[in-house]
Motif scaffolding. Structure first.
Motif, PDB file in Angstrom:
ATOM      1  N   PRO A   1     -16.764   4.773   5.463  1.00 30.17           N
ATOM      2  CA  PRO A   1     -17.365   3.450   5.231  1.00 30.17           C
ATOM      3  C   PRO A   1     -17.630   3.219   3.740  1.00 30.17           C
ATOM      4  CG  PRO A   1     -18.409   4.522   7.100  1.00 30.17           C
ATOM      5  CD  PRO A   1     -17.521   5.554   6.471  1.00 30.17           C
ATOM      6  N   ASN A   2     -17.435   1.974   3.326  1.00 27.79           N
ATOM      7  CA  ASN A   2     -17.679   1.557   1.936  1.00 27.79           C
ATOM      8  C   ASN A   2     -16.660   2.101   0.945  1.00 27.79           C
ATOM      9  OD1 ASN A   2     -20.135   0.202   2.697  1.00 27.79           O
ATOM     10  ND2 ASN A   2     -21.130   2.216   2.757  1.00 27.79           N
ATOM     11  N   ALA A   3     -15.528   2.614   1.443  1.00 27.94           N
ATOM     12  CA  ALA A   3     -14.466   3.070   0.543  1.00 27.94           C
ATOM     13  C   ALA A   3     -13.633   1.855   0.135  1.00 27.94           C
ATOM     14  CB  ALA A   3     -13.601   4.123   1.231  1.00 27.94           C
ATOM     15  N   LYS A   4     -14.090   1.154  -0.888  1.00 27.28           N
ATOM     16  CA  LYS A   4     -13.512  -0.134  -1.241  1.00 27.28           C
ATOM     17  C   LYS A   4     -12.079  -0.033  -1.755  1.00 27.28           C
ATOM     18  CE  LYS A   4     -18.014  -2.160  -2.325  1.00 27.28           C
ATOM     19  NZ  LYS A   4     -18.844  -2.821  -3.378  1.00 27.28           N
ATOM     20  N   ASP A   5     -11.722   1.070  -2.379  1.00 30.98           N
ATOM     21  CA  ASP A   5     -10.410   1.169  -3.014  1.00 30.98           C
ATOM     22  C   ASP A   5      -9.466   2.107  -2.277  1.00 30.98           C
ATOM     23  OD1 ASP A   5     -11.131  -0.564  -5.114  1.00 30.98           O
ATOM     24  OD2 ASP A   5     -12.175   1.087  -6.120  1.00 30.98           O
ATOM     25  N   ALA A   6      -9.731   2.358  -0.992  1.00 29.63           N
ATOM     26  CA  ALA A   6      -8.902   3.285  -0.233  1.00 29.63           C
ATOM     27  C   ALA A   6      -7.942   2.528   0.671  1.00 29.63           C
ATOM     28  CB  ALA A   6      -9.782   4.217   0.606  1.00 29.63           C
ATOM     29  N   GLY A   7      -6.647   2.770   0.495  1.00 34.35           N
ATOM     30  CA  GLY A   7      -5.669   2.159   1.380  1.00 34.35           C
ATOM     31  C   GLY A   7      -4.528   1.519   0.619  1.00 34.35           C
ATOM     32  N   ALA A   8      -3.432   1.313   1.325  1.00 37.21           N
ATOM     33  CA  ALA A   8      -2.267   0.625   0.767  1.00 37.21           C
ATOM     34  C   ALA A   8      -2.436  -0.862   1.041  1.00 37.21           C
ATOM     35  CB  ALA A   8      -0.986   1.157   1.400  1.00 37.21           C
ATOM     36  N   PHE A   9      -3.204  -1.545   0.179  1.00 31.51           N
ATOM     37  CA  PHE A   9      -3.616  -2.910   0.455  1.00 31.51           C
ATOM     38  C   PHE A   9      -2.493  -3.929   0.318  1.00 31.51           C
ATOM     39  CE2 PHE A   9      -7.745  -1.032  -1.031  1.00 31.51           C
ATOM     40  CZ  PHE A   9      -8.363  -1.079   0.202  1.00 31.51           C
ATOM     41  N   THR A  10      -1.420  -3.573  -0.371  1.00 32.55           N
ATOM     42  CA  THR A  10      -0.316  -4.507  -0.557  1.00 32.55           C
ATOM     43  C   THR A  10       0.631  -4.441   0.637  1.00 32.55           C
ATOM     44  OG1 THR A  10      -0.421  -4.271  -2.958  1.00 32.55           O
ATOM     45  CG2 THR A  10       1.612  -5.165  -2.037  1.00 32.55           C
ATOM     46  N   LEU A  11       0.863  -5.579   1.275  1.00 29.09           N
ATOM     47  CA  LEU A  11       1.828  -5.624   2.363  1.00 29.09           C
ATOM     48  C   LEU A  11       3.206  -5.226   1.838  1.00 29.09           C
ATOM     49  CD1 LEU A  11       0.774  -8.945   4.128  1.00 29.09           C
ATOM     50  CD2 LEU A  11       0.726  -6.665   5.164  1.00 29.09           C
ATOM     51  N   HIS A  12       3.876  -4.337   2.556  1.00 34.01           N
ATOM     52  CA  HIS A  12       5.204  -3.891   2.160  1.00 34.01           C
ATOM     53  C   HIS A  12       6.075  -3.817   3.403  1.00 34.01           C
ATOM     54  CE1 HIS A  12       2.564  -0.460   2.961  1.00 34.01           C
ATOM     55  NE2 HIS A  12       3.623   0.220   3.371  1.00 34.01           N
ATOM     56  N   GLY A  13       7.391  -3.788   3.185  1.00 34.55           N
ATOM     57  CA  GLY A  13       8.327  -3.865   4.300  1.00 34.55           C
ATOM     58  C   GLY A  13       8.644  -5.310   4.625  1.00 34.55           C
ATOM     59  N   GLY A  14       9.545  -5.497   5.552  1.00 34.90           N
ATOM     60  CA  GLY A  14       9.971  -6.837   5.953  1.00 34.90           C
ATOM     61  C   GLY A  14      11.477  -6.887   6.136  1.00 34.90           C
TER      62      GLY A  14
ATOM     63  N   ASN B   1      13.866 -13.677   7.527  1.00 31.20           N
ATOM     64  CA  ASN B   1      15.030 -13.991   6.699  1.00 31.20           C
ATOM     65  C   ASN B   1      14.671 -14.321   5.261  1.00 31.20           C
ATOM     66  OD1 ASN B   1      17.170 -13.853   8.757  1.00 31.20           O
ATOM     67  ND2 ASN B   1      16.067 -15.563   9.679  1.00 31.20           N
ATOM     68  N   PHE B   2      13.384 -14.349   4.967  1.00 31.05           N
ATOM     69  CA  PHE B   2      12.926 -14.650   3.622  1.00 31.05           C
ATOM     70  C   PHE B   2      11.875 -13.623   3.217  1.00 31.05           C
ATOM     71  CE2 PHE B   2      14.308 -18.600   5.574  1.00 31.05           C
ATOM     72  CZ  PHE B   2      15.177 -19.105   4.613  1.00 31.05           C
ATOM     73  N   ARG B   3      11.742 -13.417   1.910  1.00 32.21           N
ATOM     74  CA  ARG B   3      10.742 -12.485   1.396  1.00 32.21           C
ATOM     75  C   ARG B   3       9.324 -12.973   1.700  1.00 32.21           C
ATOM     76  NH1 ARG B   3      12.285  -8.937  -3.044  1.00 32.21           N
ATOM     77  NH2 ARG B   3      14.538  -9.063  -3.446  1.00 32.21           N
ATOM     78  N   LEU B   4       8.440 -12.023   1.910  1.00 32.87           N
ATOM     79  CA  LEU B   4       7.032 -12.358   2.071  1.00 32.87           C
ATOM     80  C   LEU B   4       6.515 -12.961   0.759  1.00 32.87           C
ATOM     81  CD1 LEU B   4       4.454 -12.020   3.895  1.00 32.87           C
ATOM     82  CD2 LEU B   4       4.040  -9.910   2.629  1.00 32.87           C
ATOM     83  N   PRO B   5       5.892 -14.139   0.811  1.00 34.78           N
ATOM     84  CA  PRO B   5       5.382 -14.749  -0.420  1.00 34.78           C
ATOM     85  C   PRO B   5       4.435 -13.816  -1.164  1.00 34.78           C
ATOM     86  CG  PRO B   5       5.342 -16.340   1.366  1.00 34.78           C
ATOM     87  CD  PRO B   5       5.692 -15.018   1.976  1.00 34.78           C
ATOM     88  N   TYR B   6       4.580 -13.786  -2.478  1.00 38.71           N
ATOM     89  CA  TYR B   6       3.798 -12.863  -3.301  1.00 38.71           C
ATOM     90  C   TYR B   6       2.295 -13.063  -3.112  1.00 38.71           C
ATOM     91  CZ  TYR B   6       1.871 -10.539  -7.399  1.00 38.71           C
ATOM     92  OH  TYR B   6       1.127  -9.741  -8.222  1.00 38.71           O
ATOM     93  N   ASP B   7       1.858 -14.314  -3.025  1.00 33.34           N
ATOM     94  CA  ASP B   7       0.421 -14.566  -2.950  1.00 33.34           C
ATOM     95  C   ASP B   7      -0.172 -14.257  -1.586  1.00 33.34           C
ATOM     96  OD1 ASP B   7       1.828 -16.657  -1.859  1.00 33.34           O
ATOM     97  OD2 ASP B   7       0.491 -18.229  -2.593  1.00 33.34           O
TER      98      ASP B   7
END
Length: 266
Positions: free
Chosen positions: A103-116, A164-170
């Motif tokens: 709990p409270n591990a604010k910076d733990a994880g692969a927060f950026t969506l990847h794959g597609g 069929n399209f890239r995931l939008p960056y934002d």
């Protein structure tokens, strides 16, 4: 895999299967994690990652061919239409690891969506041909603790494995919120299957308990994602069964003259 499950996976790119681990398996693996955290250089840390799980032996080796997950792997990777049964299985264990987020591990994880589905990745793909599912890298993620609504954890974009399209960056950073990502929940013992072609990442963990997840990642029989092959690091483990050794073979055609993951003399 039932017709309903096959439809759900094809539509969404993931599937949850409850009770893939027994309470005994959950307790045994959690005890092993506890021991490694206690011996860690910073046991009070907020997140931990452990690899090379097969060297832990015991209950980790049982997960190589964990009986409840094998029918799903069979459905996701084959059989090949031209092959005889003795040439299977048509998938191999590629690599393994564990993550622990407190709990409270604010910076733990692969927060950026990847794959597609786009851009195409030959190591991480999804397709259907003549009614059969075919995949590149497939994840079996075992929950060792409950993941309930609002906790966070694994987040996926359902259906993105066929995009069929890239995931939008934002929309990629899950810390900012995403209009397309969905949390995947499940009680301890649940196995979450997903193709790495699916856009996925880690939602910030908001649970009041630890998130503990075991990842066993499988690839089709003739390909690899990891930099090394598990048959090399496990060749002297006498307790491995023949079926487990077949699942640890290096990538090959599964022909009669293939490189075998056999026990080496000590």
């Amino acid at each position: 895999m039932t017709d309903n499950e096959r439809y759900f996976f094809d539509l969404n790119g993931y599937l949850t299967v409850p009770n893939a681990l027994t309470p005994g398996q959950i307790a045994a693996i959690n005890e092993m994690i506890d021991q490694r955290i206690e011996s860690h250089s910073d046991p009070r840390g907020l997140n931990f990652g452990f690899g090379d799980l097969l060297s832990w032996r015991g209950p980790m080796l049982k997960l190589i061919d964990n009986a409840p997950v094998l029918p799903y792997l069979d459905a996701l990777f084959g059989p090949m239409p031209w092959a005889k049964p003795d040439r299977g299985p048509f998938y191999r264990l590629d690599h393994t690891y564990i993550t622990v987020i407190r709990p409270n591990a604010k910076d733990a994880g692969a927060f950026t969506l990847h794959g597609g589905g786009t851009p195409y990745d030959p190591g991480q793909f999804y397709r259907v041909s003549e009614g059969q599912l075919y995949n590149g890298l497939v994840v079996v993620a075992y929950n060792l603790t409950d993941v309930d609504e609002g906790d966070g954890g694994l987040g996926v974009v359902p259906g993105s494995h066929k995009a069929n399209f890239r995931l939008p960056y934002d929309w990629q950073d899950l810390r900012k919120g995403s209009p397309v990502a969905k949390a995947v929940t499940g009680k301890a013992g649940t196995a979450v299957f997903f193709t790495e072609a699916l856009s996925h990442g880690t939602l910030p963990w908001k649970g009041n308990h630890e998130r503990r997840t075991v990842f066993f990642k499988y690839h089709n029989f003739c390909s690899a994602f990891g930099e090394s092959y598990l048959d090399e690091s496990t060749q002297n483990l006498e307790e491995l069964t023949e079926r487990q050794r077949r699942l640890l073979e290096a990538p090959n055609s599964r022909g009669k003259g293939r490189r075998r993951a056999e026990l080496q003399p000590g």
